[in-house]
Write a protein that holds these residues in place. Sequence first.
Motif, PDB file in Angstrom:
ATOM      1  N   PRO A 103      39.229  48.674  32.323  1.00  0.00           N
ATOM      2  CA  PRO A 103      38.825  47.683  33.277  1.00  0.00           C
ATOM      3  C   PRO A 103      37.737  48.206  33.972  1.00  0.00           C
ATOM      4  CG  PRO A 103      41.107  47.539  33.175  1.00  0.00           C
ATOM      5  CD  PRO A 103      40.668  48.888  32.420  1.00  0.00           C
ATOM      6  N   ALA A 104      36.909  47.432  34.409  1.00  0.00           N
ATOM      7  CA  ALA A 104      35.548  47.798  35.318  1.00  0.00           C
ATOM      8  C   ALA A 104      36.136  48.268  36.738  1.00  0.00           C
ATOM      9  CB  ALA A 104      34.766  46.672  35.511  1.00  0.00           C
ATOM     10  N   SER A 105      35.416  49.370  37.302  1.00  0.00           N
ATOM     11  CA  SER A 105      35.943  49.996  38.621  1.00  0.00           C
ATOM     12  C   SER A 105      35.439  49.243  39.697  1.00  0.00           C
ATOM     13  CB  SER A 105      35.048  51.374  38.682  1.00  0.00           C
ATOM     14  OG  SER A 105      33.651  51.061  38.908  1.00  0.00           O
ATOM     15  N   CYS A 106      36.240  49.444  40.826  1.00  0.00           N
ATOM     16  CA  CYS A 106      35.845  48.611  41.902  1.00  0.00           C
ATOM     17  C   CYS A 106      34.267  48.534  42.232  1.00  0.00           C
ATOM     18  CB  CYS A 106      36.632  48.907  43.185  1.00  0.00           C
ATOM     19  SG  CYS A 106      38.509  48.715  42.971  1.00  0.00           S
ATOM     20  N   LYS A 107      33.589  49.951  42.036  1.00  0.00           N
ATOM     21  CA  LYS A 107      32.218  49.780  42.156  1.00  0.00           C
ATOM     22  C   LYS A 107      31.264  49.012  41.355  1.00  0.00           C
ATOM     23  CE  LYS A 107      28.470  53.086  42.856  1.00  0.00           C
ATOM     24  NZ  LYS A 107      28.074  54.597  42.912  1.00  0.00           N
ATOM     25  N   GLU A 108      31.839  49.003  40.116  1.00  0.00           N
ATOM     26  CA  GLU A 108      31.134  48.079  39.031  1.00  0.00           C
ATOM     27  C   GLU A 108      31.046  46.958  39.306  1.00  0.00           C
ATOM     28  OE1 GLU A 108      31.516  51.070  35.208  1.00  0.00           O
ATOM     29  OE2 GLU A 108      33.101  49.821  35.652  1.00  0.00           O
ATOM     30  N   VAL A 109      32.389  46.252  39.885  1.00  0.00           N
ATOM     31  CA  VAL A 109      32.576  44.878  40.014  1.00  0.00           C
ATOM     32  C   VAL A 109      31.810  44.384  41.177  1.00  0.00           C
ATOM     33  CG1 VAL A 109      34.154  43.124  40.979  1.00  0.00           C
ATOM     34  CG2 VAL A 109      34.910  44.829  39.266  1.00  0.00           C
ATOM     35  N   ASP A 110      31.974  45.316  42.302  1.00  0.00           N
ATOM     36  CA  ASP A 110      30.965  45.026  43.694  1.00  0.00           C
ATOM     37  C   ASP A 110      29.656  44.732  43.285  1.00  0.00           C
ATOM     38  OD1 ASP A 110      31.193  45.193  46.939  1.00  0.00           O
ATOM     39  OD2 ASP A 110      29.473  46.305  46.314  1.00  0.00           O
ATOM     40  N   THR A 111      29.008  45.716  42.426  1.00  0.00           N
ATOM     41  CA  THR A 111      27.751  45.873  42.178  1.00  0.00           C
ATOM     42  C   THR A 111      27.226  44.568  41.207  1.00  0.00           C
ATOM     43  OG1 THR A 111      27.457  48.372  41.835  1.00  0.00           O
ATOM     44  CG2 THR A 111      25.852  47.252  41.006  1.00  0.00           C
ATOM     45  N   ALA A 112      28.059  44.229  40.123  1.00  0.00           N
ATOM     46  CA  ALA A 112      27.778  42.952  39.470  1.00  0.00           C
ATOM     47  C   ALA A 112      27.819  41.802  40.279  1.00  0.00           C
ATOM     48  CB  ALA A 112      28.818  42.894  38.445  1.00  0.00           C
TER      49      ALA A 112
ATOM     50  N   ALA B 239      25.412  25.644  37.340  1.00  0.00           N
ATOM     51  CA  ALA B 239      25.050  26.679  38.205  1.00  0.00           C
ATOM     52  C   ALA B 239      26.084  27.778  38.500  1.00  0.00           C
ATOM     53  CB  ALA B 239      24.408  26.054  39.502  1.00  0.00           C
ATOM     54  N   VAL B 240      27.204  27.007  38.623  1.00  0.00           N
ATOM     55  CA  VAL B 240      28.475  27.727  38.759  1.00  0.00           C
ATOM     56  C   VAL B 240      28.741  28.721  37.757  1.00  0.00           C
ATOM     57  CG1 VAL B 240      30.999  27.968  39.531  1.00  0.00           C
ATOM     58  CG2 VAL B 240      29.346  26.590  41.115  1.00  0.00           C
ATOM     59  N   GLU B 241      28.950  27.975  36.529  1.00  0.00           N
ATOM     60  CA  GLU B 241      29.295  28.527  35.268  1.00  0.00           C
ATOM     61  C   GLU B 241      28.079  29.574  34.931  1.00  0.00           C
ATOM     62  OE1 GLU B 241      32.074  28.321  33.660  1.00  0.00           O
ATOM     63  OE2 GLU B 241      32.638  27.053  35.568  1.00  0.00           O
ATOM     64  N   GLN B 242      26.875  29.309  35.140  1.00  0.00           N
ATOM     65  CA  GLN B 242      26.059  30.211  34.879  1.00  0.00           C
ATOM     66  C   GLN B 242      26.285  31.662  35.905  1.00  0.00           C
ATOM     67  OE1 GLN B 242      22.318  28.208  35.220  1.00  0.00           O
ATOM     68  NE2 GLN B 242      22.263  28.152  32.865  1.00  0.00           N
ATOM     69  N   TYR B 243      26.521  31.456  36.995  1.00  0.00           N
ATOM     70  CA  TYR B 243      26.669  32.524  37.862  1.00  0.00           C
ATOM     71  C   TYR B 243      28.208  33.391  37.432  1.00  0.00           C
ATOM     72  CZ  TYR B 243      28.327  34.453  42.370  1.00  0.00           C
ATOM     73  OH  TYR B 243      28.831  35.360  43.278  1.00  0.00           O
ATOM     74  N   ILE B 244      29.349  32.442  37.326  1.00  0.00           N
ATOM     75  CA  ILE B 244      30.316  33.235  36.919  1.00  0.00           C
ATOM     76  C   ILE B 244      30.122  34.111  35.469  1.00  0.00           C
ATOM     77  CG2 ILE B 244      32.765  33.249  36.312  1.00  0.00           C
ATOM     78  CD1 ILE B 244      32.375  33.152  39.172  1.00  0.00           C
ATOM     79  N   GLY B 245      29.507  33.356  34.435  1.00  0.00           N
ATOM     80  CA  GLY B 245      29.120  34.069  33.210  1.00  0.00           C
ATOM     81  C   GLY B 245      28.500  35.239  33.238  1.00  0.00           C
ATOM     82  N   GLY B 246      27.429  35.214  34.214  1.00  0.00           N
ATOM     83  CA  GLY B 246      26.422  36.460  34.114  1.00  0.00           C
ATOM     84  C   GLY B 246      27.532  37.755  34.765  1.00  0.00           C
ATOM     85  N   ILE B 247      28.269  37.367  35.682  1.00  0.00           N
ATOM     86  CA  ILE B 247      29.217  38.517  36.228  1.00  0.00           C
ATOM     87  C   ILE B 247      30.164  38.856  35.117  1.00  0.00           C
ATOM     88  CG2 ILE B 247      30.993  39.026  38.124  1.00  0.00           C
ATOM     89  CD1 ILE B 247      29.675  36.891  39.605  1.00  0.00           C
ATOM     90  N   LYS B 248      30.906  37.837  34.601  1.00  0.00           N
ATOM     91  CA  LYS B 248      31.904  38.200  33.228  1.00  0.00           C
ATOM     92  C   LYS B 248      31.197  38.861  32.291  1.00  0.00           C
ATOM     93  CE  LYS B 248      35.538  35.030  33.938  1.00  0.00           C
ATOM     94  NZ  LYS B 248      36.240  33.880  33.127  1.00  0.00           N
ATOM     95  N   ALA B 249      29.875  38.727  31.901  1.00  0.00           N
ATOM     96  CA  ALA B 249      29.160  39.449  31.067  1.00  0.00           C
ATOM     97  C   ALA B 249      29.049  40.996  31.188  1.00  0.00           C
ATOM     98  CB  ALA B 249      27.762  38.989  30.763  1.00  0.00           C
ATOM     99  N   ILE B 250      29.122  41.353  32.327  1.00  0.00           N
ATOM    100  CA  ILE B 250      29.140  42.805  32.730  1.00  0.00           C
ATOM    101  C   ILE B 250      30.512  43.312  32.931  1.00  0.00           C
ATOM    102  CG2 ILE B 250      28.293  44.468  34.430  1.00  0.00           C
ATOM    103  CD1 ILE B 250      25.944  42.349  34.810  1.00  0.00           C
ATOM    104  N   ILE B 251      31.338  42.641  33.631  1.00  0.00           N
ATOM    105  CA  ILE B 251      32.724  43.475  34.092  1.00  0.00           C
ATOM    106  C   ILE B 251      33.918  42.677  33.258  1.00  0.00           C
ATOM    107  CG2 ILE B 251      31.674  44.101  36.204  1.00  0.00           C
ATOM    108  CD1 ILE B 251      33.190  41.486  37.528  1.00  0.00           C
ATOM    109  N   PHE B 252      33.793  41.967  32.509  1.00  0.00           N
ATOM    110  CA  PHE B 252      34.969  41.261  31.535  1.00  0.00           C
ATOM    111  C   PHE B 252      34.948  41.279  30.259  1.00  0.00           C
ATOM    112  CE2 PHE B 252      37.301  37.704  30.158  1.00  0.00           C
ATOM    113  CZ  PHE B 252      38.655  37.983  30.412  1.00  0.00           C
ATOM    114  N   TRP B 253      34.013  40.610  29.753  1.00  0.00           N
ATOM    115  CA  TRP B 253      33.906  40.285  28.188  1.00  0.00           C
ATOM    116  C   TRP B 253      33.647  41.773  27.462  1.00  0.00           C
ATOM    117  CZ3 TRP B 253      36.020  36.536  26.495  1.00  0.00           C
ATOM    118  CH2 TRP B 253      36.001  35.301  26.765  1.00  0.00           C
TER     119      TRP B 253
END
Length: 203
Positions: free
Chosen positions: A178-187, A155-169
């Motif tokens: 790098p993603a903006s603070c607003k993009e990180v917050d939204t994701a 559950a945790v890895e899926q949660y973190i993975g979903g976030i990283k798919a948007i603001i990291f990879w």
Amino acid sequence: MIKRSDIKQEDIIRSAIEVFSQKGFDQASMEGISKHAGVSKRTLYKYYPNKEALFDVIVGNLMCRFHDQCDQQFDPSVDMEQQLTTLTLQRMCYITKDDFQITARLVMTECLRSEQTSKLLMERFSAIDDSYGLHRWVKQGIEAKRLNIENISLAVEQYIGGIKAIIFWPQLLAHLPPASCKEVDTAIRAAAKSFVATYAIAN
């Protein structure tokens, strides 16, 4: 007060990352790193006996980001979605930093170049037993009978993975800013909302 030796070592580490990134670990040399850092080989060897030690420090600095935990406990009286959002923002604030992106890209490249390096790095990363501090928070939520999760790690890895798919990879692989603070917050807010909707026990 920052010591002069600390500043010098920061310059060496920064230069080593750049040289490793440009030439790869195998082709990089201590002489090249010393020239790039603007220090003598004698000074370089004073702090680091070889390039393996330098690379180990680089990986260690990357690992420290994961271990930099703040002690937040699950609070049944506080909205779970807000708790999870705050917790994740605290844990992942480093992910948009240029130095982290550069270091992560270097480590990933070396994993692809060398099977031996990859195995060593995977062993290092497998030592992280509490991904972003979330395992403990989730366990406390289960004990408080507010969360229903059978496989916490998944559950945790899926949660973190979903976030990283948007603001990291995307940023890491495509060399995007790098993603903006607003993009990180939204994701993170979107992921937290989905996580709670999936696992929260209705009152």
